[in-house]
Motif scaffolding. Structure first.
Motif, PDB file in Angstrom:
ATOM      1  N   THR A   1      -6.084   4.609   0.754  1.00  0.00           N
ATOM      2  CA  THR A   1      -5.485   4.318  -0.559  1.00  0.00           C
ATOM      3  C   THR A   1      -5.977   3.017  -1.193  1.00  0.00           C
ATOM      4  OG1 THR A   1      -3.584   3.219   0.509  1.00  0.00           O
ATOM      5  CG2 THR A   1      -3.376   5.578   0.022  1.00  0.00           C
ATOM      6  N   GLU A   2      -6.869   2.293  -0.542  1.00  0.00           N
ATOM      7  CA  GLU A   2      -7.237   0.968  -1.052  1.00  0.00           C
ATOM      8  C   GLU A   2      -7.811   1.029  -2.468  1.00  0.00           C
ATOM      9  OE1 GLU A   2      -8.132   2.206   1.968  1.00  0.00           O
ATOM     10  OE2 GLU A   2      -8.533   0.596   3.418  1.00  0.00           O
ATOM     11  N   ALA A   3      -8.810   1.876  -2.688  1.00  0.00           N
ATOM     12  CA  ALA A   3      -9.485   1.915  -3.992  1.00  0.00           C
ATOM     13  C   ALA A   3      -8.551   2.346  -5.113  1.00  0.00           C
ATOM     14  CB  ALA A   3     -10.705   2.827  -3.924  1.00  0.00           C
ATOM     15  N   PRO A   4      -7.772   3.429  -4.963  1.00  0.00           N
ATOM     16  CA  PRO A   4      -6.877   3.787  -6.071  1.00  0.00           C
ATOM     17  C   PRO A   4      -5.769   2.772  -6.309  1.00  0.00           C
ATOM     18  CG  PRO A   4      -6.576   5.283  -4.207  1.00  0.00           C
ATOM     19  CD  PRO A   4      -7.798   4.482  -3.922  1.00  0.00           C
ATOM     20  N   LEU A   5      -5.314   2.078  -5.279  1.00  0.00           N
ATOM     21  CA  LEU A   5      -4.320   1.029  -5.501  1.00  0.00           C
ATOM     22  C   LEU A   5      -4.914  -0.096  -6.348  1.00  0.00           C
ATOM     23  CD1 LEU A   5      -2.597   0.777  -1.994  1.00  0.00           C
ATOM     24  CD2 LEU A   5      -1.498   1.486  -4.136  1.00  0.00           C
ATOM     25  N   MET A   6      -6.122  -0.517  -6.011  1.00  0.00           N
ATOM     26  CA  MET A   6      -6.759  -1.583  -6.802  1.00  0.00           C
ATOM     27  C   MET A   6      -7.030  -1.123  -8.228  1.00  0.00           C
ATOM     28  SD  MET A   6      -9.309  -3.577  -4.128  1.00  0.00           S
ATOM     29  CE  MET A   6     -10.078  -2.122  -3.406  1.00  0.00           C
ATOM     30  N   ALA A   7      -7.388   0.148  -8.388  1.00  0.00           N
ATOM     31  CA  ALA A   7      -7.650   0.671  -9.732  1.00  0.00           C
ATOM     32  C   ALA A   7      -6.396   0.654 -10.591  1.00  0.00           C
ATOM     33  CB  ALA A   7      -8.202   2.090  -9.631  1.00  0.00           C
ATOM     34  N   ARG A   8      -5.240   0.878  -9.994  1.00  0.00           N
ATOM     35  CA  ARG A   8      -3.987   0.854 -10.751  1.00  0.00           C
ATOM     36  C   ARG A   8      -3.541  -0.577 -11.053  1.00  0.00           C
ATOM     37  NH1 ARG A   8      -5.458   5.405 -10.253  1.00  0.00           N
ATOM     38  NH2 ARG A   8      -4.308   7.236  -9.518  1.00  0.00           N
ATOM     39  N   LEU A   9      -3.726  -1.485 -10.088  1.00  0.00           N
ATOM     40  CA  LEU A   9      -3.100  -2.800 -10.164  1.00  0.00           C
ATOM     41  C   LEU A   9      -3.972  -3.876 -10.824  1.00  0.00           C
ATOM     42  CD1 LEU A   9      -1.460  -2.808  -6.622  1.00  0.00           C
ATOM     43  CD2 LEU A   9      -0.252  -2.712  -8.809  1.00  0.00           C
ATOM     44  N   ARG A  10      -5.279  -3.808 -10.645  1.00  0.00           N
ATOM     45  CA  ARG A  10      -6.136  -4.863 -11.183  1.00  0.00           C
ATOM     46  C   ARG A  10      -6.043  -4.989 -12.696  1.00  0.00           C
ATOM     47  NH1 ARG A  10     -11.310  -4.470  -7.259  1.00  0.00           N
ATOM     48  NH2 ARG A  10     -10.954  -6.398  -6.099  1.00  0.00           N
TER      49      ARG A  10
ATOM     50  N   THR B   1      -5.892 -12.080  -0.958  1.00  0.00           N
ATOM     51  CA  THR B   1      -7.288 -11.675  -0.845  1.00  0.00           C
ATOM     52  C   THR B   1      -7.721 -11.041  -2.163  1.00  0.00           C
ATOM     53  OG1 THR B   1      -6.870  -9.416  -0.078  1.00  0.00           O
ATOM     54  CG2 THR B   1      -6.915 -11.144   1.599  1.00  0.00           C
ATOM     55  N   GLY B   2      -9.036 -10.977  -2.373  1.00  0.00           N
ATOM     56  CA  GLY B   2      -9.547 -10.370  -3.593  1.00  0.00           C
ATOM     57  C   GLY B   2      -9.635  -8.859  -3.533  1.00  0.00           C
ATOM     58  N   GLU B   3      -9.580  -8.309  -2.329  1.00  0.00           N
ATOM     59  CA  GLU B   3      -9.693  -6.876  -2.121  1.00  0.00           C
ATOM     60  C   GLU B   3      -8.533  -6.404  -1.246  1.00  0.00           C
ATOM     61  OE1 GLU B   3     -12.380  -4.876  -3.166  1.00  0.00           O
ATOM     62  OE2 GLU B   3     -13.289  -6.568  -4.236  1.00  0.00           O
ATOM     63  N   ILE B   4      -8.131  -5.154  -1.425  1.00  0.00           N
ATOM     64  CA  ILE B   4      -7.181  -4.524  -0.512  1.00  0.00           C
ATOM     65  C   ILE B   4      -7.982  -3.799   0.557  1.00  0.00           C
ATOM     66  CG2 ILE B   4      -5.307  -2.850  -0.259  1.00  0.00           C
ATOM     67  CD1 ILE B   4      -4.660  -3.287  -3.225  1.00  0.00           C
ATOM     68  N   VAL B   5      -7.835  -4.236   1.783  1.00  0.00           N
ATOM     69  CA  VAL B   5      -8.536  -3.625   2.911  1.00  0.00           C
ATOM     70  C   VAL B   5      -7.493  -3.281   3.972  1.00  0.00           C
ATOM     71  CG1 VAL B   5     -10.311  -3.878   4.671  1.00  0.00           C
ATOM     72  CG2 VAL B   5     -10.609  -4.980   2.432  1.00  0.00           C
ATOM     73  N   GLY B   6      -7.292  -2.003   4.228  1.00  0.00           N
ATOM     74  CA  GLY B   6      -6.292  -1.586   5.192  1.00  0.00           C
ATOM     75  C   GLY B   6      -6.650  -1.996   6.607  1.00  0.00           C
ATOM     76  N   ASP B   7      -5.631  -2.267   7.398  1.00  0.00           N
ATOM     77  CA  ASP B   7      -5.796  -2.676   8.788  1.00  0.00           C
ATOM     78  C   ASP B   7      -6.032  -1.435   9.648  1.00  0.00           C
ATOM     79  OD1 ASP B   7      -5.670  -3.668  11.349  1.00  0.00           O
ATOM     80  OD2 ASP B   7      -3.636  -4.462  11.178  1.00  0.00           O
ATOM     81  N   ARG B   8      -7.233  -1.300  10.191  1.00  0.00           N
ATOM     82  CA  ARG B   8      -7.565  -0.103  10.969  1.00  0.00           C
ATOM     83  C   ARG B   8      -6.839  -0.055  12.308  1.00  0.00           C
ATOM     84  NH1 ARG B   8     -12.611  -1.128   8.417  1.00  0.00           N
ATOM     85  NH2 ARG B   8     -13.200   0.580   7.013  1.00  0.00           N
ATOM     86  N   THR B   9      -6.274  -1.174  12.760  1.00  0.00           N
ATOM     87  CA  THR B   9      -5.466  -1.139  13.979  1.00  0.00           C
ATOM     88  C   THR B   9      -4.049  -0.619  13.701  1.00  0.00           C
ATOM     89  OG1 THR B   9      -4.470  -3.355  13.815  1.00  0.00           O
ATOM     90  CG2 THR B   9      -6.702  -3.205  14.734  1.00  0.00           C
ATOM     91  N   TYR B  10      -3.672  -0.551  12.443  1.00  0.00           N
ATOM     92  CA  TYR B  10      -2.345  -0.107  11.992  1.00  0.00           C
ATOM     93  C   TYR B  10      -1.227  -1.054  12.428  1.00  0.00           C
ATOM     94  CZ  TYR B  10      -3.572   4.374   9.873  1.00  0.00           C
ATOM     95  OH  TYR B  10      -4.063   5.343   9.038  1.00  0.00           O
TER      96      TYR B  10
END
Length: 280
Positions: free
Chosen positions: A217-226, A244-253
């Motif tokens: 969901t990182e890219a669509p969240l940034m597209a809505r919020l930026r 941070t400047g980007e939303i990057v999900g934590d792959r370890t969860y």
């Protein structure tokens, strides 16, 4: 052998509200303990019985409560509430009016029952929020009932149920409620919740605590919020969220949740956050 009881009953201790955080914070949790009765196999009540509030997303809960106390929030939305743990804690420790949204019928029924049993004032809306208003198919996860989603294929499904869905903007227009703080955890459809609430985000400018599942969901969240000027803060192990400047999900969860703010995070947020985290 192999028998399980139909119902789980437990008593959940509420955090002691920190002093001197403003008028939105109650002087004491009311009630200090919340009785929960839920279907035995329901996932979140089992975690709460085993771990308490401290063992259930403590950094996320602290950020949610700090956003309420710092801004003196009077209206709070809990979107994708499950059995309502965020609503329960906010209703017992703050003066905000809390509305929880949970489309899964069984979970919404538990959520309502907890309110009735403990005389809590939050409201339960048994609907999903999304990009359109009407009805939608909810896919019931084979993994846990905390993974039910409107997104087909998010988890292997054991069945489906048709549920009402409403745009956030339509709900706000219909009810007159304008959230100052929102928590969103809808199992990959968080961008759709935002898409259906762009007018609300432009005008009410709520703070948003949101789950981000890595690589989904990182890219669509940034597209809505930026375009709306929102800032991104990752909730982790530190003393305060990190911008941070980007939303990057934590792959370890381990740290899935983020705080989105319409302006830079004020310095006053850190003491609110650490006070709530200590209380939790």
């Amino acid at each position: 052998v192999g028998w399980t009881p139909p119902v789980r009953r437990c008593s959940l201790a509420m955090p002691v509200p920190p002093a001197h955080l403003g008028a939105a914070v109650r002087p004491a949790a009311s009630p200090a303990r919340v009785r929960i009765e839920a279907p035995y196999r329901s996932y979140v009540p089992r975690l709460l019985e085993e771990r308490g509030v401290a063992g259930y997303e403590p950094e996320t809960m602290a950020a949610f409560l700090a956003a309420i106390s710092l801004g003196g929030a009077t209206e709070v939305f809990d979107v994708g509430a499950n059995v309502g743990v965020f609503s329960i804690v906010a209703a017992t420790t703050t003066t905000a009016r809390v509305t929880g949204f949970e489309p899964t019928p069984e979970l919404a029924a538990t959520f309502r029952a907890v309110a009735a049993t403990n005389e809590l004032s939050y409201e339960v809306e048994a609907i999903a929020l999304g990009a359109r208003t009407g009805t939608a198919t909810l896919y019931l996860s084979a993994k846990t009932d905390s993974s039910n989603s409107l997104q087909e294929g998010h988890r292997q499904a054991t069945g489906t149920v048709e549920v009402p869905i409403e745009r956030l903007d339509d709900y706000v227009a219909r009810t007159g409620r304008r959230p100052a703080v929102m928590k969103i955890d809808t199992e990959t459809t968080e961008p759709d919740v935002l898409a259906g609430g762009l007018d609300t985000l432009r005008t009410a400018r709520p703070w948003i605590v949101c789950e981000v599942l890595a690589d989904k969901t990182e890219a669509p969240l940034m597209a809505r919020l930026r375009p709306l000027g929102y800032r991104f803060h990752h909730l982790g192990d530190g003393p305060a969220p990190t911008e941070t400047g980007e939303i990057v999900g934590d792959r370890t969860y381990r740290h899935r949740d983020w705080l989105f703010t319409p302006d830079p995070l004020p310095a006053a947020f850190a003491p609110h956050y650490t006070a709530w985290l200590a209380a939790i």
